[in-house]
Design a protein around this motif. Structure first.
Motif: not given
Length: 315
Positions: A104-112
């Motif tokens: 995940f993108i650091p500090g978010t719930s969005q997948k990297n």
């Protein structure tokens, strides 16, 4: 179309929002053609594939082809929108750029997402068709695209396809009866699980009754990835059995189709028999005889009875 150039190295992490800002394309889809740069972005997420009971995505055995399942969550997939963008990317002058989900993108719930390289679609066999469950757990047809790498690639062990590429020629091999076989998709439902158990128990009782060895065939048709597994095969008598946990008309009709499908791939051609938990109706026995299939059914307290396809009488 404005080409701003591609400066993301293979192996780099690139979130969707950052990719949108640099190269265009929408945010959420699995296949995202860009309207501002000559690119089609493809996102592969094995965890998401597993949630639907399949995962064709990934490299083939020698890592010469990357397989990617098309878009469309309900019903048969159609060759339009993102699927068509993949198929026509060369004629449209677009690059296919493949990303795989990673953390995940650091500090978010969005997948990297990690960029694994640029690809082009196979010109001779751009895709093949497979069956897979949709969001409603109904089987439907999906496209599995075959992509070839252009230049450098980033490889991870987790990006290996669980099915592999299609077979060029049909393969049929005998395997031990006890070999583990999984023919149903993940989360098949209680009804399917119960049917498989009943068929397995019926086969075990028949094997014990005859006290002889059986095998099974593993058949992988040309142009497909998933093997077919027969129920019982008597090598000495060259007879192929399909077992069903019920003697309904629907089950018997489906069984005949399965037996005829298997038979055409086996040399020498075996005779066919249907194994049932009890005697079906006379009309269904006549139906089996009309297509050359013997009927073997269980009788409470007395074992099994065979009605040969060429006799019409118990033997």
């Amino acid at each position: 179309m404005i080409d701003v150039g591609w400066d993301t190295p293979v192996g780099a992490l690139l979130g969707r929002e950052e990719r949108m800002a640099k190269y265009g394309g929408a945010k959420y889809g699995g296949i995202e053609p860009s309207g501002t740069t000559p690119n089609v972005f493809i996102y592969s997420d094995p965890d998401r594939g597993e949630a639907f009971g399949y995962n064709f995505d990934g490299w083939n055995e020698d890592r010469t082809v990357f397989l990617y399942t098309g878009e469309g969550r309900v019903g048969d997939q159609q060759m339009r929108d993102g699927n068509r963008a993949i198929l026509e990317h060369q004629t449209k002058g677009r690059a296919l750029r493949v990303f795989v989900a990673e953390g995940f993108i650091p500090g978010t719930s969005q997948k990297n997402h990690r960029y694994i390289g640029e690809f082009k679609i196979d010109e001779e066999r751009p895709f093949f068709l497979e069956e897979a469950p949709d969001e409603a757990n109904e089987l439907r047809t999906v496209f599995v695209f075959r992509l070839h790498l252009l230049g450098e690639a980033f490889h991870r062990e987790t990006d290996q396809s669980s099915t592999g590429d299609i077979k060029v020629i049909t393969e049929a091999v005998l395997i031990p009866l006890e070999a583990h076989v999984t023919q149903t998709f993940k989360n098949p439902g209680t009804e399917a699980t119960t049917a498989v158990r009943r068929e397995s128990e019926l086969c075990a009782r028949y094997i014990s009754y005859l006290d002889r060895d059986f095998q099974r065939w593993k058949i992988t048709p040309a142009g497909e990835t998933r093997p077919l597994f027969t129920d019982l095969y008597d090598q000495e008598g060259n007879e192929l059995y399909e077992a069903k946990g019920t003697a309904t008309r629907d089950a018997i009709r489906r069984s005949v189709g399965q037996l005829l499908d298997y038979q055409r791939h086996i040399t020498p051609k075996p005779s066919l028999a249907l194994l049932l938990p009890h005697r079906p109706s006379d009309d269904l026995i006549n139906f089996l005889h009309s297509v050359g299939v013997s009927c073997v059914y269980e009788e409470l307290g007395s074992g099994f009875t065979r009605i040969a396809s060429n006799s019409g009488q118990p033997s």
